[in-house]
Write a protein that holds these residues in place. Structure first.
Motif, PDB file in Angstrom:
ATOM      1  N   VAL A   1      50.552  42.872  21.822  1.00 11.53           N
ATOM      2  CA  VAL A   1      50.251  42.516  23.214  1.00 11.53           C
ATOM      3  C   VAL A   1      50.606  43.670  24.153  1.00 11.53           C
ATOM      4  O   VAL A   1      49.868  43.980  25.095  1.00 11.53           O
ATOM      5  N   HIS A   2      51.738  44.320  23.899  1.00 18.18           N
ATOM      6  CA  HIS A   2      52.184  45.432  24.747  1.00 18.18           C
ATOM      7  C   HIS A   2      51.157  46.570  24.732  1.00 18.18           C
ATOM      8  O   HIS A   2      50.770  47.090  25.784  1.00 18.18           O
ATOM      9  N   LEU A   3      50.700  46.954  23.543  1.00 17.85           N
ATOM     10  CA  LEU A   3      49.729  48.049  23.428  1.00 17.85           C
ATOM     11  C   LEU A   3      48.404  47.706  24.097  1.00 17.85           C
ATOM     12  O   LEU A   3      47.830  48.521  24.823  1.00 17.85           O
ATOM     13  N   ALA A   4      47.916  46.488  23.846  1.00 20.08           N
ATOM     14  CA  ALA A   4      46.636  46.080  24.420  1.00 20.08           C
ATOM     15  C   ALA A   4      46.707  46.037  25.945  1.00 20.08           C
ATOM     16  O   ALA A   4      45.796  46.518  26.634  1.00 20.08           O
ATOM     17  N   THR A   5      47.787  45.474  26.489  1.00 26.77           N
ATOM     18  CA  THR A   5      47.935  45.369  27.944  1.00 26.77           C
ATOM     19  C   THR A   5      48.130  46.737  28.574  1.00 26.77           C
ATOM     20  O   THR A   5      47.557  47.037  29.629  1.00 26.77           O
ATOM     21  N   TYR A   6      48.937  47.576  27.931  1.00 29.04           N
ATOM     22  CA  TYR A   6      49.197  48.919  28.459  1.00 29.04           C
ATOM     23  C   TYR A   6      47.907  49.739  28.547  1.00 29.04           C
ATOM     24  O   TYR A   6      47.630  50.378  29.563  1.00 29.04           O
ATOM     25  N   LYS A   7      47.093  49.696  27.492  1.00 24.11           N
ATOM     26  CA  LYS A   7      45.831  50.439  27.499  1.00 24.11           C
ATOM     27  C   LYS A   7      44.907  49.936  28.601  1.00 24.11           C
ATOM     28  O   LYS A   7      44.229  50.731  29.270  1.00 24.11           O
ATOM     29  N   LYS A   8      44.886  48.621  28.808  1.00 27.27           N
ATOM     30  CA  LYS A   8      44.023  48.041  29.839  1.00 27.27           C
ATOM     31  C   LYS A   8      44.457  48.490  31.228  1.00 27.27           C
ATOM     32  O   LYS A   8      43.631  48.900  32.056  1.00 27.27           O
ATOM     33  N   ILE A   9      45.765  48.446  31.499  1.00 27.44           N
ATOM     34  CA  ILE A   9      46.272  48.818  32.824  1.00 27.44           C
ATOM     35  C   ILE A   9      46.077  50.309  33.076  1.00 27.44           C
ATOM     36  O   ILE A   9      45.669  50.722  34.170  1.00 27.44           O
ATOM     37  N   VAL A  10      46.371  51.126  32.075  1.00 23.83           N
ATOM     38  CA  VAL A  10      46.203  52.571  32.218  1.00 23.83           C
ATOM     39  C   VAL A  10      44.745  52.926  32.479  1.00 23.83           C
ATOM     40  O   VAL A  10      44.435  53.772  33.324  1.00 23.83           O
ATOM     41  N   HIS A  11      43.839  52.270  31.777  1.00 23.67           N
ATOM     42  CA  HIS A  11      42.400  52.527  31.957  1.00 23.67           C
ATOM     43  C   HIS A  11      41.959  52.205  33.383  1.00 23.67           C
ATOM     44  O   HIS A  11      41.138  52.930  33.974  1.00 23.67           O
ATOM     45  N   LEU A  12      42.513  51.157  33.968  1.00 21.94           N
ATOM     46  CA  LEU A  12      42.132  50.756  35.324  1.00 21.94           C
ATOM     47  C   LEU A  12      42.631  51.750  36.375  1.00 21.94           C
ATOM     48  O   LEU A  12      42.031  51.872  37.454  1.00 21.94           O
ATOM     49  N   HIS A  13      43.737  52.455  36.089  1.00 19.89           N
ATOM     50  CA  HIS A  13      44.340  53.354  37.071  1.00 19.89           C
ATOM     51  C   HIS A  13      44.055  54.830  36.813  1.00 19.89           C
ATOM     52  O   HIS A  13      44.585  55.694  37.508  1.00 19.89           O
ATOM     53  N   MET A  14      43.228  55.136  35.811  1.00 19.26           N
ATOM     54  CA  MET A  14      42.870  56.536  35.555  1.00 19.26           C
ATOM     55  C   MET A  14      41.877  57.030  36.612  1.00 19.26           C
ATOM     56  O   MET A  14      41.049  56.257  37.108  1.00 19.26           O
TER      57      MET A  14
END
Length: 344
Positions: free
Chosen positions: A84-97
């Motif tokens: 869950v941590h990896l999936a959520t982290y990738k999603k949030i990072v992608h939104l703020h790139m």
């Protein structure tokens, strides 16, 4: 926080399994320190005589097994937490790139904090079960195993009991992220060189420093959270908690009033000592598992050394490398087959 560096020569499954195995191994080895820390936070009688005497009291009252109570639950929690941590982290990072795929260090740390909160929400009942298993006497158990603990808490105390104290995870995420940021923004000044030149040893030290500062700042929230997880009128001695309270705010008040402000950091010694061996074993075990996978994928000559395989493009992914090998094999097999046929 310290984290293992991504290697594109591993598949996603291999990366996940390496990280999970490393996490299980490091947690298991450092479990006695975790047990002493949790008991100190809750305030059981084991911690009344100091750090070193806590180990002896646990061993005398519960045997060697008492130092590994709750470890299975903690290890089981790693798998869904990591996913869950990896999936959520990738999603949030992608939104703020930005357009170039860049994200600031501050936003990356905030993304890590939010991903941690999301992972904690999914796995929080397992953390409550771990706390209850650590607190009880394993020679006179109230709970037997992970699923029995979850079932009994849900049946006798209700669903909300499995999330008691979760708000403190949210509150503790802010000082935790602040501690990480405070360390990382000063690393280049500390080492007197830019971050991209850091060696593996420097990255390991950086991770330990960030973990130490972040956990120290957020520690009072975790202490109160553990007390809330442990306390129950249906357990002997109310779960072994050293103060009785009616809620989160009242818990802070009762702890400061009866035990003093510094008691909010009870168990910090065990927690601090645990950081270096935990992350050391985490990194070492991950690298060993990674070498086995790299050997299997064909990038290195032996799982016991890091000597690169000659003629192998290390920039290729595992599936790309497999395709190249298959293509070369078919190409080499073709002429040999045709020459054999011509002889016949």
């Amino acid at each position: 926080m310290a984290s293992v560096k991504k290697d594109n020569r591993l598949t996603r499954t291999q990366s996940f399994m390496c990280a999970a195995f490393a996490g299980v191994f490091s947690k298991t080895v450092t479990s006695p320190l975790e047990v002493v820390k949790v008991k100190s936070q809750i305030g059981t009688f084991h911690c009344k005589r100091g750090f070193w005497q806590s180990f002896l009291l646990i061993y005398q009252n519960e045997g060697l097994r008492g130092l590994w109570k709750g470890n299975l639950t903690s290890c089981l929690r790693l798998f869904p937490y990591t996913a869950v941590h990896l999936a959520t982290y990738k999603k949030i990072v992608h939104l703020h790139m930005d357009e170039l795929g860049f994200i600031s260090q501050w936003r990356a740390i905030i993304a890590g904090g939010l991903a941690g909160v999301a992972a904690a929400l999914v796995t929080y009942p397992l953390e409550v079960a771990e706390t209850r298993l650590v607190v009880q006497n394993c020679r006179q158990p109230t709970y037997i195993g992970v699923f029995h603990t979850l079932s009994k808490i849900h049946g006798s105390e209700g669903l909300l009991a499995l999330y008691r104290g979760f708000s403190l995870t949210l509150l503790g995420a802010f000082p935790f992220s602040l501690g990480c940021y405070a360390v990382y923004v000063h690393l280049d000044k500390f080492w007197q060189e830019p971050p991209f030149r850091f060696t593996p040893l420097q990255n390991f030290i950086n991770g330990c420093l960030a973990a130490g500062v972040a956990q120290t700042l957020s520690y009072p929230f975790e202490t109160v959270k553990r007390k809330m997880q442990a306390q129950s009128p249906r357990l002997p001695h109310f779960g072994g908690v050293d103060v009785h309270f009616s809620g989160m705010i009242d818990c802070f008040i009762q702890v400061v009033k009866n035990k003093g402000v510094l008691s909010l950091w009870n168990g910090l010694t065990a927690n601090t000592i645990k950081i270096v061996p935990y992350f050391g074993l985490l990194f070492t075990c991950f690298e060993m598992c990674k070498q086995v996978c790299l050997y299997r994928n064909g990038y290195i000559l032996s799982p016991l050394s890091y000597k690169l395989a000659p003629g192998v493009d290390q920039s290729l992914g595992p599936y790309e490398l497999e395709e190249v090998k298959r293509h070369l094999k078919n190409r080499n097999f073709g002429p040999a087959e045709s020459s054999l046929g011509s002889r016949w």
